[in-house]
Motif scaffolding. Sequence first.
Motif, PDB file in Angstrom:
ATOM      1  N   GLY A  99     -20.091  -8.873 -20.587  1.00 30.01           N
ATOM      2  CA  GLY A  99     -19.969 -10.325 -20.570  1.00 30.01           C
ATOM      3  C   GLY A  99     -18.587 -10.775 -20.138  1.00 30.01           C
ATOM      4  N   ASP A 100     -17.540 -10.102 -20.637  1.00 37.94           N
ATOM      5  CA  ASP A 100     -16.180 -10.425 -20.218  1.00 37.94           C
ATOM      6  C   ASP A 100     -15.998 -10.214 -18.721  1.00 37.94           C
ATOM      7  N   CYS A 101     -16.578  -9.146 -18.218  1.00 38.20           N
ATOM      8  CA  CYS A 101     -16.477  -8.845 -16.789  1.00 38.20           C
ATOM      9  C   CYS A 101     -17.154  -9.936 -15.955  1.00 38.20           C
ATOM     10  N   LEU A 102     -18.350 -10.335 -16.357  1.00 41.25           N
ATOM     11  CA  LEU A 102     -19.084 -11.344 -15.591  1.00 41.25           C
ATOM     12  C   LEU A 102     -18.403 -12.701 -15.662  1.00 41.25           C
ATOM     13  N   ILE A 103     -17.802 -13.031 -16.806  1.00 37.27           N
ATOM     14  CA  ILE A 103     -17.092 -14.308 -16.938  1.00 37.27           C
ATOM     15  C   ILE A 103     -15.882 -14.343 -16.008  1.00 37.27           C
ATOM     16  N   GLN A 104     -15.229 -13.201 -15.808  1.00 34.83           N
ATOM     17  CA  GLN A 104     -14.054 -13.127 -14.941  1.00 34.83           C
ATOM     18  C   GLN A 104     -14.425 -13.065 -13.462  1.00 34.83           C
ATOM     19  N   GLY A 105     -15.708 -13.019 -13.158  1.00 35.25           N
ATOM     20  CA  GLY A 105     -16.149 -13.019 -11.761  1.00 35.25           C
ATOM     21  C   GLY A 105     -16.317 -11.631 -11.183  1.00 35.25           C
ATOM     22  N   GLY A 106     -16.506 -10.661 -12.017  1.00 38.04           N
ATOM     23  CA  GLY A 106     -16.653  -9.288 -11.544  1.00 38.04           C
ATOM     24  C   GLY A 106     -18.094  -8.836 -11.561  1.00 38.04           C
TER      25      GLY A 106
ATOM     26  N   THR B 155     -21.393   3.619 -15.292  1.00 36.14           N
ATOM     27  CA  THR B 155     -20.073   4.173 -15.588  1.00 36.14           C
ATOM     28  C   THR B 155     -19.283   3.322 -16.565  1.00 36.14           C
ATOM     29  N   GLY B 156     -19.772   2.143 -16.899  1.00 37.08           N
ATOM     30  CA  GLY B 156     -19.045   1.252 -17.800  1.00 37.08           C
ATOM     31  C   GLY B 156     -17.790   0.702 -17.148  1.00 37.08           C
ATOM     32  N   PHE B 157     -17.881   0.389 -15.865  1.00 36.48           N
ATOM     33  CA  PHE B 157     -16.727  -0.034 -15.091  1.00 36.48           C
ATOM     34  C   PHE B 157     -16.934  -1.452 -14.584  1.00 36.48           C
ATOM     35  N   CYS B 158     -15.868  -2.248 -14.640  1.00 36.20           N
ATOM     36  CA  CYS B 158     -15.914  -3.619 -14.146  1.00 36.20           C
ATOM     37  C   CYS B 158     -15.170  -3.697 -12.819  1.00 36.20           C
ATOM     38  N   ARG B 159     -15.849  -4.172 -11.799  1.00 32.84           N
ATOM     39  CA  ARG B 159     -15.214  -4.346 -10.495  1.00 32.84           C
ATOM     40  C   ARG B 159     -14.931  -5.826 -10.311  1.00 32.84           C
ATOM     41  N   LEU B 160     -13.655  -6.160 -10.294  1.00 36.56           N
ATOM     42  CA  LEU B 160     -13.273  -7.555 -10.110  1.00 36.56           C
ATOM     43  C   LEU B 160     -13.184  -7.857  -8.625  1.00 36.56           C
ATOM     44  N   ASP B 161     -14.123  -8.650  -8.130  1.00 32.24           N
ATOM     45  CA  ASP B 161     -14.169  -8.982  -6.709  1.00 32.24           C
ATOM     46  C   ASP B 161     -13.001  -9.860  -6.307  1.00 32.24           C
ATOM     47  N   SER B 162     -12.449 -10.629  -7.246  1.00 33.94           N
ATOM     48  CA  SER B 162     -11.340 -11.527  -6.902  1.00 33.94           C
ATOM     49  C   SER B 162     -10.104 -10.738  -6.502  1.00 33.94           C
ATOM     50  N   LEU B 163      -9.940  -9.518  -7.009  1.00 31.55           N
ATOM     51  CA  LEU B 163      -8.787  -8.699  -6.648  1.00 31.55           C
ATOM     52  C   LEU B 163      -8.980  -8.026  -5.281  1.00 31.55           C
ATOM     53  N   ALA B 164     -10.229  -7.865  -4.857  1.00 29.89           N
ATOM     54  CA  ALA B 164     -10.504  -7.199  -3.595  1.00 29.89           C
ATOM     55  C   ALA B 164     -10.397  -8.138  -2.402  1.00 29.89           C
ATOM     56  N   ARG B 165     -10.465  -9.436  -2.622  1.00 27.67           N
ATOM     57  CA  ARG B 165     -10.405 -10.392  -1.511  1.00 27.67           C
ATOM     58  C   ARG B 165      -8.967 -10.633  -1.085  1.00 27.67           C
ATOM     59  N   PRO B 166      -8.749 -10.782   0.197  1.00 28.86           N
ATOM     60  CA  PRO B 166      -7.390 -11.105   0.631  1.00 28.86           C
ATOM     61  C   PRO B 166      -6.990 -12.525   0.240  1.00 28.86           C
ATOM     62  N   ALA B 167      -5.729 -12.722   0.015  1.00 28.05           N
ATOM     63  CA  ALA B 167      -5.230 -14.053  -0.365  1.00 28.05           C
ATOM     64  C   ALA B 167      -5.318 -14.996   0.825  1.00 28.05           C
ATOM     65  N   GLU B 168      -5.675 -16.223   0.551  1.00 31.70           N
ATOM     66  CA  GLU B 168      -5.804 -17.202   1.645  1.00 31.70           C
ATOM     67  C   GLU B 168      -4.531 -17.962   1.843  1.00 31.70           C
TER      68      GLU B 168
END
Length: 56
Positions: A30-37, A43-56
């Motif tokens: 739930g914490d992962c999904l709230i943060q946008g991941g 594997t019990g791993f959260c991938r945060l997509d916001s960190l993978a995107r380049p800065a605009e």
Amino acid sequence: MQRTPRKILILLVLVALVAIAWHFGLFRAGDCLIQGGRWNSDTGFCRLDSLARPAE
């Protein structure tokens, strides 16, 4: 024999539900999904997509 008060039964059911959620890692998911991941339950791993995107 006395009947168990309804409040105690409700409390026991809530404790059981929290224990099940804790066991399956639903709080971390739930914490992962709230943060946008994206949560990988295998594997019990959260991938945060916001960190993978380049800065605009």
